[in-house]
Design a protein around this motif. Structure first.
Motif, PDB file in Angstrom:
ATOM      1  N   TYR A   7       0.890  -1.301  -0.150  1.00  0.00           N
ATOM      2  CA  TYR A   7       0.049   0.017  -0.118  1.00  0.00           C
ATOM      3  C   TYR A   7       0.811   1.246   0.105  1.00  0.00           C
ATOM      4  O   TYR A   7       1.777   1.358   0.777  1.00  0.00           O
ATOM      5  CB  TYR A   7      -0.820   0.058   1.152  1.00  0.00           C
ATOM      6  N   THR A  42      -2.607   2.330  -4.572  1.00  0.00           N
ATOM      7  CA  THR A  42      -3.814   2.904  -3.657  1.00  0.00           C
ATOM      8  C   THR A  42      -4.993   2.386  -4.093  1.00  0.00           C
ATOM      9  O   THR A  42      -6.171   2.800  -3.438  1.00  0.00           O
ATOM     10  CB  THR A  42      -3.819   4.495  -3.698  1.00  0.00           C
ATOM     11  N   LEU A  72      -0.050  -5.294   1.645  1.00  0.00           N
ATOM     12  CA  LEU A  72      -1.264  -5.282   1.031  1.00  0.00           C
ATOM     13  C   LEU A  72      -0.960  -6.355  -0.488  1.00  0.00           C
ATOM     14  O   LEU A  72      -1.996  -6.524  -0.954  1.00  0.00           O
ATOM     15  CB  LEU A  72      -1.892  -3.741   0.510  1.00  0.00           C
ATOM     16  N   ALA A 120      -8.138   2.106  -0.591  1.00  0.00           N
ATOM     17  CA  ALA A 120      -7.659   0.790  -0.312  1.00  0.00           C
ATOM     18  C   ALA A 120      -7.017   0.200   1.183  1.00  0.00           C
ATOM     19  O   ALA A 120      -7.197  -0.865   1.597  1.00  0.00           O
ATOM     20  CB  ALA A 120      -6.133   0.300  -1.076  1.00  0.00           C
TER      21      ALA A 120
END
Length: 200
Positions: A7, A42, A72, A120
Motif C-alpha cells: 500500500y 492505492t 497489501l 484501499a
C-alpha cells in the motif's frame, strides 16, 4: 517471479528483491496495477487483483511464475488467485508481512502518520469485505500459499499474518527474526528462504 508491492508504494519498493532474484537467474516483473498516477498502490484490492489476473493471463501458457506480495500486495495476489481464478497460471504465492487476517494497526499508522491516501486502506481492516471474502473463498489445490512474518513488524502484527483458509488448504506460516515491515523486502537472508521455498 511476479512481484506485487504494498500500500502506497511504487514498484521501486521491490527493486532490491528484483535484483536478488535476477542474481539467482530468475526473470522478474513488477506489473502496474492501477492506483494513483498508475504507479502508487492505492487502488482497492478487488481492482488491483483484477489487473494482476489480467497481466498473468497475458503470459505464455508455459510460463507459470511464483507471485510474491508484500503487505497489501499479498492480499492482491490472493484476490487474483481465489476470486479471479488464475491458479492455472502460477506456481504459488509467497507473502511478506501481509495482514491475512486484517489489521487495525496498519490503517491507523497511515491515518496518523502520513495521512489518508486511498480507500484501499479500508481493505486491510479485519472486518472488511475483502478479508472476509478471502477467508471463506476456496484456495486451489496444489498451489502453495506461504506467509513470511516477523514478530518485530510494527505495522503488521504477527498474529494477523497467519492465513485463515478453509481446512485442507496448502498453506504455511514461516517466522523470520527481528525485521520491520519494510525490511522484509530488503533482507537477503529472508530472500534465501523465499528461493528455498520456490524449489519445493
Amino acid at each position: 517471479v511476479v512481484l506485487v508491492h504494498g500500500y502506497f508504494t511504487t514498484p521501486a519498493a521491490m527493486l532490491t528483491l528484483v535484483k536478488w532474484f535476477e542474481e539467482q537467474g530468475l526473470r522478474c516483473a513488477v506489473p502496474s496495477l492501477g492506483g494513483l498516477f498508475g504507479t502508487w498502490q492505492t487502488a482497492r484490492v478487488h481492482r488491483s487483483g483484477a489487473y494482476l489476473a489480467a497481466y498473468l493471463k497475458t503470459l505464455p501458457p508455459d510460463i507459470r511464475p511464483w507471485v510474491v506480495g508484500h503487505s497489501l500486495g499479498g492480499l492482491i495476489a490472493r484476490q487474483a488467485v481465489q476470486i479471479e481464478g488464475v491458479e492455472d497460471r502460477i506456481r504459488g504465492v509467497l507473502t511478506l508481512g501481509t495482514p491475512h487476517r486484517g489489521s487495525f494497526r496498519i490503517l491507523l499508522s497511515f491515518l496518523f502518520g502520513i495521512g489518508f491516501l486511498g480507500t484501499a486502506a479500508f481493505d486491510i481492516l479485519p472486518s472488511s469485505k475483502t478479508i472476509r471474502t478471502l477467508s471463506h473463498a476456496p484456495w486451489p489445490a496444489g498451489i502453495p500459499l506461504i506467509s513470511f512474518a516477523s514478530r518485530t513488524d510494527k505495522l503488521c502484527p504477527f498474529g494477523a499474518t497467519e492465513p485463515r483458509l478453509p481446512h485442507g488448504s496448502d498453506c504455511r506460516w514461516i517466522e523470520v527474526d527481528n525485521l520491520g515491515h519494510s525490511e522484509l523486502v530488503c533482507h537477503r537472508p529472508t530472500f534465501d528462504l523465499l528461493t528455498q521455498r520456490m524449489e519445493w
